[in-house]
Write a protein that holds these residues in place. Structure first.
Motif, PDB file in Angstrom:
ATOM      1  N   ARG A  27       0.879  -1.208  -0.351  1.00  0.00           N
ATOM      2  CA  ARG A  27       0.410  -0.006  -0.044  1.00  0.00           C
ATOM      3  C   ARG A  27       1.024   0.762  -0.272  1.00  0.00           C
ATOM      4  O   ARG A  27       2.260   1.281   0.664  1.00  0.00           O
ATOM      5  CB  ARG A  27      -1.134   0.116   1.360  1.00  0.00           C
ATOM      6  CG  ARG A  27      -2.436  -1.379   1.307  1.00  0.00           C
ATOM      7  CD  ARG A  27      -3.143  -0.935   2.354  1.00  0.00           C
ATOM      8  NE  ARG A  27      -4.117  -2.557   2.468  1.00  0.00           N
ATOM      9  CZ  ARG A  27      -4.198  -3.150   2.827  1.00  0.00           C
ATOM     10  NH1 ARG A  27      -3.464  -2.993   4.047  1.00  0.00           N
ATOM     11  NH2 ARG A  27      -5.518  -3.783   3.476  1.00  0.00           N
ATOM     12  N   ASP A  29       0.148   5.239   1.151  1.00  0.00           N
ATOM     13  CA  ASP A  29      -0.561   6.183   1.733  1.00  0.00           C
ATOM     14  C   ASP A  29      -1.911   5.719   1.687  1.00  0.00           C
ATOM     15  O   ASP A  29      -3.267   5.732   1.853  1.00  0.00           O
ATOM     16  CB  ASP A  29      -0.432   7.503   1.091  1.00  0.00           C
ATOM     17  CG  ASP A  29       0.243   9.064   0.805  1.00  0.00           C
ATOM     18  OD1 ASP A  29       1.185   8.207   2.016  1.00  0.00           O
ATOM     19  OD2 ASP A  29       0.933   9.493   0.355  1.00  0.00           O
ATOM     20  N   GLY A  30      -1.665   4.262   1.875  1.00  0.00           N
ATOM     21  CA  GLY A  30      -3.542   3.640   2.802  1.00  0.00           C
ATOM     22  C   GLY A  30      -3.619   2.769   1.043  1.00  0.00           C
ATOM     23  O   GLY A  30      -5.427   2.465   1.765  1.00  0.00           O
ATOM     24  N   ARG A  31      -2.953   3.136   0.055  1.00  0.00           N
ATOM     25  CA  ARG A  31      -3.725   3.188  -0.994  1.00  0.00           C
ATOM     26  C   ARG A  31      -2.969   1.554  -1.370  1.00  0.00           C
ATOM     27  O   ARG A  31      -1.925   1.297  -1.978  1.00  0.00           O
ATOM     28  CB  ARG A  31      -3.967   3.489  -1.981  1.00  0.00           C
ATOM     29  CG  ARG A  31      -4.244   3.470  -3.436  1.00  0.00           C
ATOM     30  CD  ARG A  31      -4.585   4.738  -4.633  1.00  0.00           C
ATOM     31  NE  ARG A  31      -2.893   4.826  -4.988  1.00  0.00           N
ATOM     32  CZ  ARG A  31      -2.142   4.855  -6.212  1.00  0.00           C
ATOM     33  NH1 ARG A  31      -2.606   3.948  -6.424  1.00  0.00           N
ATOM     34  NH2 ARG A  31      -1.349   5.578  -6.449  1.00  0.00           N
ATOM     35  N   ASP A  32      -4.117   0.239  -1.757  1.00  0.00           N
ATOM     36  CA  ASP A  32      -3.663  -0.730  -2.225  1.00  0.00           C
ATOM     37  C   ASP A  32      -2.880  -0.296  -3.768  1.00  0.00           C
ATOM     38  O   ASP A  32      -3.950  -0.505  -4.396  1.00  0.00           O
ATOM     39  CB  ASP A  32      -4.420  -1.829  -2.666  1.00  0.00           C
ATOM     40  CG  ASP A  32      -4.731  -2.728  -1.101  1.00  0.00           C
ATOM     41  OD1 ASP A  32      -4.127  -2.984  -0.479  1.00  0.00           O
ATOM     42  OD2 ASP A  32      -6.940  -2.808  -1.191  1.00  0.00           O
ATOM     43  N   LEU A  33      -1.810  -1.111  -3.848  1.00  0.00           N
ATOM     44  CA  LEU A  33      -1.214  -1.192  -4.942  1.00  0.00           C
ATOM     45  C   LEU A  33      -1.036  -2.711  -5.946  1.00  0.00           C
ATOM     46  O   LEU A  33      -1.001  -2.822  -6.612  1.00  0.00           O
ATOM     47  CB  LEU A  33       0.047  -1.099  -4.981  1.00  0.00           C
ATOM     48  CG  LEU A  33       0.597   0.400  -4.256  1.00  0.00           C
ATOM     49  CD1 LEU A  33       2.455   0.985  -4.930  1.00  0.00           C
ATOM     50  CD2 LEU A  33      -0.722   1.376  -5.823  1.00  0.00           C
ATOM     51  N   GLY A 158      -6.465   1.996  -8.949  1.00  0.00           N
ATOM     52  CA  GLY A 158      -7.975   2.375  -8.518  1.00  0.00           C
ATOM     53  C   GLY A 158      -8.674   1.869  -8.250  1.00  0.00           C
ATOM     54  O   GLY A 158      -8.587   0.360  -8.316  1.00  0.00           O
ATOM     55  N   SER A 159     -10.088   2.636  -7.730  1.00  0.00           N
ATOM     56  CA  SER A 159     -10.810   2.311  -7.430  1.00  0.00           C
ATOM     57  C   SER A 159     -11.717   2.214  -8.768  1.00  0.00           C
ATOM     58  O   SER A 159     -13.117   0.761  -8.923  1.00  0.00           O
ATOM     59  CB  SER A 159     -11.625   3.260  -6.948  1.00  0.00           C
ATOM     60  OG  SER A 159     -11.895   4.197  -7.137  1.00  0.00           O
ATOM     61  N   ASP A 228      -5.238   4.052 -13.104  1.00  0.00           N
ATOM     62  CA  ASP A 228      -6.734   4.437 -13.155  1.00  0.00           C
ATOM     63  C   ASP A 228      -7.372   6.266 -14.177  1.00  0.00           C
ATOM     64  O   ASP A 228      -6.738   6.930 -13.207  1.00  0.00           O
ATOM     65  CB  ASP A 228      -7.483   4.446 -11.560  1.00  0.00           C
ATOM     66  CG  ASP A 228      -8.717   4.085 -11.535  1.00  0.00           C
ATOM     67  OD1 ASP A 228      -9.095   5.308 -11.951  1.00  0.00           O
ATOM     68  OD2 ASP A 228      -9.516   3.789 -10.881  1.00  0.00           O
ATOM     69  N   THR A 232      -5.493   7.862  -9.666  1.00  0.00           N
ATOM     70  CA  THR A 232      -3.974   6.961  -9.170  1.00  0.00           C
ATOM     71  C   THR A 232      -3.678   6.202 -10.420  1.00  0.00           C
ATOM     72  O   THR A 232      -4.141   6.142 -11.355  1.00  0.00           O
ATOM     73  CB  THR A 232      -4.890   6.617  -8.081  1.00  0.00           C
ATOM     74  OG1 THR A 232      -5.877   4.950  -8.919  1.00  0.00           O
ATOM     75  CG2 THR A 232      -4.964   7.361  -7.045  1.00  0.00           C
ATOM     76  N   ALA A 297       4.043   3.615  -6.500  1.00  0.00           N
ATOM     77  CA  ALA A 297       2.857   4.108  -6.906  1.00  0.00           C
ATOM     78  C   ALA A 297       2.968   5.380  -7.959  1.00  0.00           C
ATOM     79  O   ALA A 297       4.326   6.214  -8.113  1.00  0.00           O
ATOM     80  CB  ALA A 297       1.909   4.844  -6.153  1.00  0.00           C
TER      81      ALA A 297
END
Length: 298
Positions: A27, A29-33, A158-159, A228, A232, A297
């Motif tokens: 991750r 900054d808390g975001r899954d890579l 990303g999401s 994304d 991201t 990232a």
């Protein structure tokens, strides 16, 4: 529960399991890579594993090396192949670990179909530029050994849905495979084909589980990016030891969740290299081989 190790640096967090030396979490900054998997249980879809002493498949689990034919266990029965090597079921041993680095080791062989002995070492280093991984194989026996390696992360841009992610990597050719067993047929140019991502574009409905080559190395590194549309992204780079790149869009039949990440696997050799001998590494007694790659990232 299997043992695991946490690394932190520069806004990144990584978790690596002793089983398969697999990258379970990455991750920024808390975001899954990458697509993570739950702690303590089985590793789904080979996520994040180190695949050695071969990546991808060996047809029928059979190969000949230095005039001797060997029969490996077939662990992909639906395709009658030996998949992703021998190191992934093993619990690797901790050699060293601090806040930003980790080294795990294991011994592969001698075993059924692989009467060779390799000492493997996986080194993970996390810093402000991302996660850097290297795998070194040392031949600990008195005969030469066939070898190949890759890591098996599923990247997450990303999401947004994978179809909307924008992919770019420079590869001139891809390996056509049989539709039923995904075994190699012949090389084909990406020019004019749906697998041409030399210029960044959305993945769309394209389904891939193919190996690419003719990669472009700039300053000794090849690179891939997937972004994304929300802004991201994640990138991967690898060194010239990996002349092949497997891309898989993780397509699954319903009701299994499908296309949840993009498998990006820099490989030292193509599928079934133990038979074709294409880019197959021959490690002489006492010699070693190292391959390395990074995830970061965007």
């Amino acid at each position: 529960m299997s043992t695991e190790f946490t690394l932190s640096a520069g806004g990144y967090t990584a978790v690596v399991t002793a089983r398969a030396a697999a990258l379970r979490v990455l991750r920024f900054d808390g975001r899954d890579l990458i697509v993570p998997f739950p702690a303590g249980g089985p590793i789904p879809d080979y996520r994040g594993i180190i695949a050695a002493p071969w990546p991808n498949r060996i047809a029928d689990g059979t190969y000949t090396f230095d005039g001797v034919t060997h029969q490996l266990p077939v662990n992909e029965p639906e395709r009658q192949t030996s998949l992703h090597g021998l190191a992934f079921p093993l619990d690797w041993t901790l050699k060293e670990h601090d806040a930003g680095s980790l080294t795990l080791t294991c011994t592969v062989g001698p075993s059924a179909g692989y009467p060779f002995v390799l000492e493997l070492s996986a080194r993970y280093v996390l810093d402000e530029a991302g996660l850097h991984t290297s795998v070194t194989a040392v031949n600990a026996a008195d005969v030469a050994a066939p070898y190949g390696v890759c890591q098996h992360p599923y990247l997450v841009a990303g999401s947004s849905p994978l179809d909307e992610w924008v992919l770019e990597f420079a590869a001139d050719s891809f390996l056509e495979v049989t539709p039923d067993r995904l075994l190699p047929l012949s090389l084909a140019p990406v020019e004019g084909y749906e697998f041409d991502f030399r210029a960044s574009r959305a993945i769309g409905s394209t389904e891939m589980d193919h190996a690419f080559t003719g990669l472009t190395f700039d300053g000794g590194l090849a690179r891939l990016s997937v972004r994304d549309p929300a802004g991201t992204g994640v990138g991967m780079s690898w060194d010239e030891s990996c002349q092949w790149l497997q891309i898989h869009t993780a397509d699954k039949p319903a009701p299994i969740p499908s296309r949840i990440g993009l498998a990006v696997e820099p490989m030292t050799c193509p599928p079934d290299a133990f038979n074709s001998e294409t880019n197959l590494i021959r490690i002489e007694p006492g010699a070693e081989h190292t391959a390395s790659w990074s995830i970061y990232a965007l």
